[in-house]
Design a protein around this motif. Structure first.
Motif, mmCIF file in Angstrom:
data_model
loop_
_atom_site.group_PDB
_atom_site.id
_atom_site.type_symbol
_atom_site.label_atom_id
_atom_site.label_comp_id
_atom_site.label_asym_id
_atom_site.label_seq_id
_atom_site.Cartn_x
_atom_site.Cartn_y
_atom_site.Cartn_z
ATOM 1 N N PHE A 52 0.831 -1.208 0.000
ATOM 2 C CA PHE A 52 0.000 0.000 0.000
ATOM 3 C C PHE A 52 0.865 1.258 0.000
ATOM 4 C CE2 PHE A 52 -2.186 3.566 1.819
ATOM 5 C CZ PHE A 52 -3.432 3.533 1.227
ATOM 6 N N PHE A 53 1.825 1.334 0.912
ATOM 7 C CA PHE A 53 2.621 2.553 1.029
ATOM 8 C C PHE A 53 3.631 2.698 -0.108
ATOM 9 C CE2 PHE A 53 0.942 2.207 5.338
ATOM 10 C CZ PHE A 53 0.437 3.490 5.489
ATOM 11 N N MET A 54 4.049 1.578 -0.693
ATOM 12 C CA MET A 54 4.902 1.658 -1.872
ATOM 13 C C MET A 54 4.141 2.335 -3.015
ATOM 14 S SD MET A 54 6.604 -1.464 -4.045
ATOM 15 C CE MET A 54 4.998 -2.063 -4.592
ATOM 16 N N LEU A 55 2.883 1.973 -3.185
ATOM 17 C CA LEU A 55 2.051 2.582 -4.224
ATOM 18 C C LEU A 55 1.571 3.975 -3.816
ATOM 19 C CD1 LEU A 55 -0.095 -0.531 -5.202
ATOM 20 C CD2 LEU A 55 1.788 0.474 -6.506
ATOM 21 N N ALA A 56 1.392 4.179 -2.513
ATOM 22 C CA ALA A 56 0.897 5.467 -2.031
ATOM 23 C C ALA A 56 1.922 6.573 -2.236
ATOM 24 C CB ALA A 56 0.529 5.372 -0.553
ATOM 25 N N GLY A 57 3.206 6.234 -2.213
ATOM 26 C CA GLY A 57 4.259 7.239 -2.339
ATOM 27 C C GLY A 57 4.012 8.238 -3.445
ATOM 28 N N PRO A 58 3.779 7.789 -4.668
ATOM 29 C CA PRO A 58 3.536 8.747 -5.749
ATOM 30 C C PRO A 58 2.068 8.947 -6.119
ATOM 31 C CG PRO A 58 4.127 6.640 -6.691
ATOM 32 C CD PRO A 58 4.127 6.467 -5.195
ATOM 33 N N HIS A 59 1.151 8.188 -5.518
ATOM 34 C CA HIS A 59 -0.232 8.209 -6.027
ATOM 35 C C HIS A 59 -1.301 8.598 -5.005
ATOM 36 C CE1 HIS A 59 1.196 6.502 -9.739
ATOM 37 N NE2 HIS A 59 1.677 5.445 -9.120
ATOM 38 N N TYR A 60 -1.042 8.405 -3.699
ATOM 39 C CA TYR A 60 -2.097 8.611 -2.705
ATOM 40 C C TYR A 60 -2.151 10.076 -2.274
ATOM 41 C CZ TYR A 60 -5.086 7.386 1.295
ATOM 42 O OH TYR A 60 -6.120 7.288 2.189
ATOM 43 N N ALA A 61 -3.292 10.466 -1.723
ATOM 44 C CA ALA A 61 -3.455 11.840 -1.245
ATOM 45 C C ALA A 61 -2.349 12.196 -0.256
ATOM 46 C CB ALA A 61 -4.824 11.995 -0.590
ATOM 47 N N GLY A 62 -1.759 13.348 -0.418
ATOM 48 C CA GLY A 62 -0.677 13.757 0.470
ATOM 49 C C GLY A 62 0.678 13.623 -0.167
ATOM 50 N N TYR A 63 0.714 13.175 -1.425
ATOM 51 C CA TYR A 63 1.981 13.031 -2.123
ATOM 52 C C TYR A 63 2.708 14.375 -2.161
ATOM 53 C CZ TYR A 63 5.396 12.426 -5.821
ATOM 54 O OH TYR A 63 6.561 12.403 -6.548
ATOM 55 N N GLY A 64 3.992 14.342 -1.855
ATOM 56 C CA GLY A 64 4.779 15.556 -1.853
ATOM 57 C C GLY A 64 4.983 16.113 -0.458
ATOM 58 N N MET A 65 4.309 15.508 0.543
ATOM 59 C CA MET A 65 4.508 15.977 1.909
ATOM 60 C C MET A 65 5.915 15.611 2.353
ATOM 61 S SD MET A 65 2.303 13.144 4.000
ATOM 62 C CE MET A 65 2.735 11.408 3.955
ATOM 63 N N GLY A 66 6.379 16.272 3.377
ATOM 64 C CA GLY A 66 7.730 16.025 3.855
ATOM 65 C C GLY A 66 7.862 14.720 4.606
ATOM 66 N N VAL A 67 9.019 14.539 5.201
ATOM 67 C CA VAL A 67 9.310 13.315 5.941
ATOM 68 C C VAL A 67 9.415 13.637 7.427
ATOM 69 C CG1 VAL A 67 10.993 11.465 6.276
ATOM 70 C CG2 VAL A 67 10.546 12.341 3.979
ATOM 71 N N GLY A 68 8.827 12.791 8.251
ATOM 72 C CA GLY A 68 8.992 12.965 9.686
ATOM 73 C C GLY A 68 7.733 13.311 10.439
ATOM 74 N N SER A 69 6.561 12.992 9.905
ATOM 75 C CA SER A 69 5.315 13.289 10.600
ATOM 76 C C SER A 69 5.143 12.379 11.808
ATOM 77 C CB SER A 69 4.127 13.108 9.652
ATOM 78 O OG SER A 69 3.962 11.727 9.335
ATOM 79 N N THR A 70 4.239 12.779 12.691
ATOM 80 C CA THR A 70 3.939 11.954 13.869
ATOM 81 C C THR A 70 3.424 10.582 13.449
ATOM 82 O OG1 THR A 70 3.382 13.933 15.160
ATOM 83 C CG2 THR A 70 2.544 11.816 15.969
ATOM 84 N N ALA A 71 2.599 10.571 12.398
ATOM 85 C CA ALA A 71 2.060 9.301 11.907
ATOM 86 C C ALA A 71 3.177 8.371 11.456
ATOM 87 C CB ALA A 71 1.086 9.556 10.751
ATOM 88 N N LEU A 72 4.202 8.920 10.818
ATOM 89 C CA LEU A 72 5.316 8.086 10.375
ATOM 90 C C LEU A 72 6.047 7.484 11.559
ATOM 91 C CD1 LEU A 72 7.255 6.959 8.253
ATOM 92 C CD2 LEU A 72 8.560 9.099 8.454
ATOM 93 N N TRP A 73 6.345 8.297 12.563
ATOM 94 C CA TRP A 73 7.088 7.785 13.713
ATOM 95 C C TRP A 73 6.287 6.727 14.472
ATOM 96 C CZ3 TRP A 73 11.959 8.192 13.541
ATOM 97 C CH2 TRP A 73 12.576 9.324 12.994
ATOM 98 N N LEU A 74 4.990 6.925 14.616
ATOM 99 C CA LEU A 74 4.159 5.916 15.275
ATOM 100 C C LEU A 74 4.111 4.635 14.450
ATOM 101 C CD1 LEU A 74 1.128 8.052 16.544
ATOM 102 C CD2 LEU A 74 2.909 6.961 17.939
ATOM 103 N N SER A 75 4.029 4.778 13.142
ATOM 104 C CA SER A 75 3.991 3.614 12.249
ATOM 105 C C SER A 75 5.307 2.836 12.315
ATOM 106 C CB SER A 75 3.714 4.056 10.811
ATOM 107 O OG SER A 75 2.448 4.667 10.706
ATOM 108 N N LEU A 76 6.413 3.566 12.344
ATOM 109 C CA LEU A 76 7.721 2.901 12.441
ATOM 110 C C LEU A 76 7.865 2.175 13.775
ATOM 111 C CD1 LEU A 76 10.049 5.633 10.886
ATOM 112 C CD2 LEU A 76 9.346 3.473 9.849
ATOM 113 N N ALA A 77 7.335 2.777 14.841
ATOM 114 C CA ALA A 77 7.387 2.123 16.151
ATOM 115 C C ALA A 77 6.594 0.817 16.133
ATOM 116 C CB ALA A 77 6.836 3.062 17.225
ATOM 117 N N ILE A 78 5.430 0.831 15.492
ATOM 118 C CA ILE A 78 4.618 -0.384 15.367
ATOM 119 C C ILE A 78 5.372 -1.442 14.564
ATOM 120 C CG2 ILE A 78 2.524 -1.340 14.313
ATOM 121 C CD1 ILE A 78 1.148 1.341 15.009
ATOM 122 N N ALA A 79 6.017 -1.020 13.482
ATOM 123 C CA ALA A 79 6.783 -1.952 12.649
ATOM 124 C C ALA A 79 7.912 -2.591 13.443
ATOM 125 C CB ALA A 79 7.343 -1.225 11.431
#
Length: 210
Positions: A144-171
């Motif tokens: 999903f996120f591999m395809l979302a990178g260039p195609h999903y809503a929010g494309y072009g946003m920066g790196v380091g959001s709270t959602a990313l850090w929480l997702s990485l912690a879950i991973a």
């Protein structure tokens, strides 16, 4: 078309082609071969472990290797174009964890489980299965996120959001479980498929909410 455009296109083509090989075999092992091994006659099981499984594992691990290499090439291109975003980072993280599970956990333990090298076969089989189930769990959000990178809503946003850090912690927590934990709901095929879908929805929900 420039040389760099050609390299980028070949990397994308290879990444998809090798990824199909890798993930297709991952699903084969988890959804088909495991069930067959439980039902096979002793003679058929012995033959499959001696001939079929090692051959499939060869394609499996090298599919993972070349998927990873072509993925690195694509990441370099994304970085140069300055279009890296949270989705790409998360998808690449899941893919990297899956690649490491193949080469550092699944393959070494499968060699023992199949009798290719000496060791505690039942224990090794359990470790390999848990890592394989975890890779199946990761495959949903990774894709999903591999395809979302260039195609999903929010494309072009920066790196380091709270959602990313929480997702990485879950991973990371799920990967720790893959190494020292238990299968839990991933014991069955239905369970691991359902878990992968739930994990994908959960992570997408974090990005939507945060």
């Amino acid at each position: 078309m420039s040389v760099m455009d050609m390299i980028n296109m070949l990397a994308r083509w290879g990444h998809v082609l090798f990824g199909i090989t890798w993930i297709g075999l991952l699903y084969y092992f988890n959804f088909i071969q495991g069930g067959y091994f439980k039902k096979a006659t002793p003679e058929a099981l012995a033959d499959a472990k001696k001939h079929l499984a090692p051959e499939a594992l060869w394609w499996f691990r090298w599919g993972a290797m070349f998927t990873f290499i072509t993925g690195l090439l694509l990441l370099v291109g994304v970085h140069k174009l300055n279009v890296m975003n949270d989705y790409i980072v998360l998808g690449a993280t899941f893919g990297t964890l899956m690649f490491l599970n193949v080469w550092l956990v699944i393959w070494p333990n499968q060699k023992i489980a199949l009798g290719m090298v000496e060791g505690d076969a039942p224990a090794a089989a359990g470790k390999a299965l848990l890592a394989s189930r975890t890779n199946t769990l990761f495959s949903g959000p990774m894709t999903f996120f591999m395809l979302a990178g260039p195609h999903y809503a929010g494309y072009g946003m920066g790196v380091g959001s709270t959602a990313l850090w929480l997702s990485l912690a879950i991973a990371v927590l799920l990967e720790i479980n893959a190494l020292v934990g238990k299968q839990g709901p991933m014991t069955t095929v239905k369970g691991v498929i359902t878990s992968s879908i739930i994990l994908t929805v959960l992570l997408v929900g974090l990005f939507v909410a945060l």
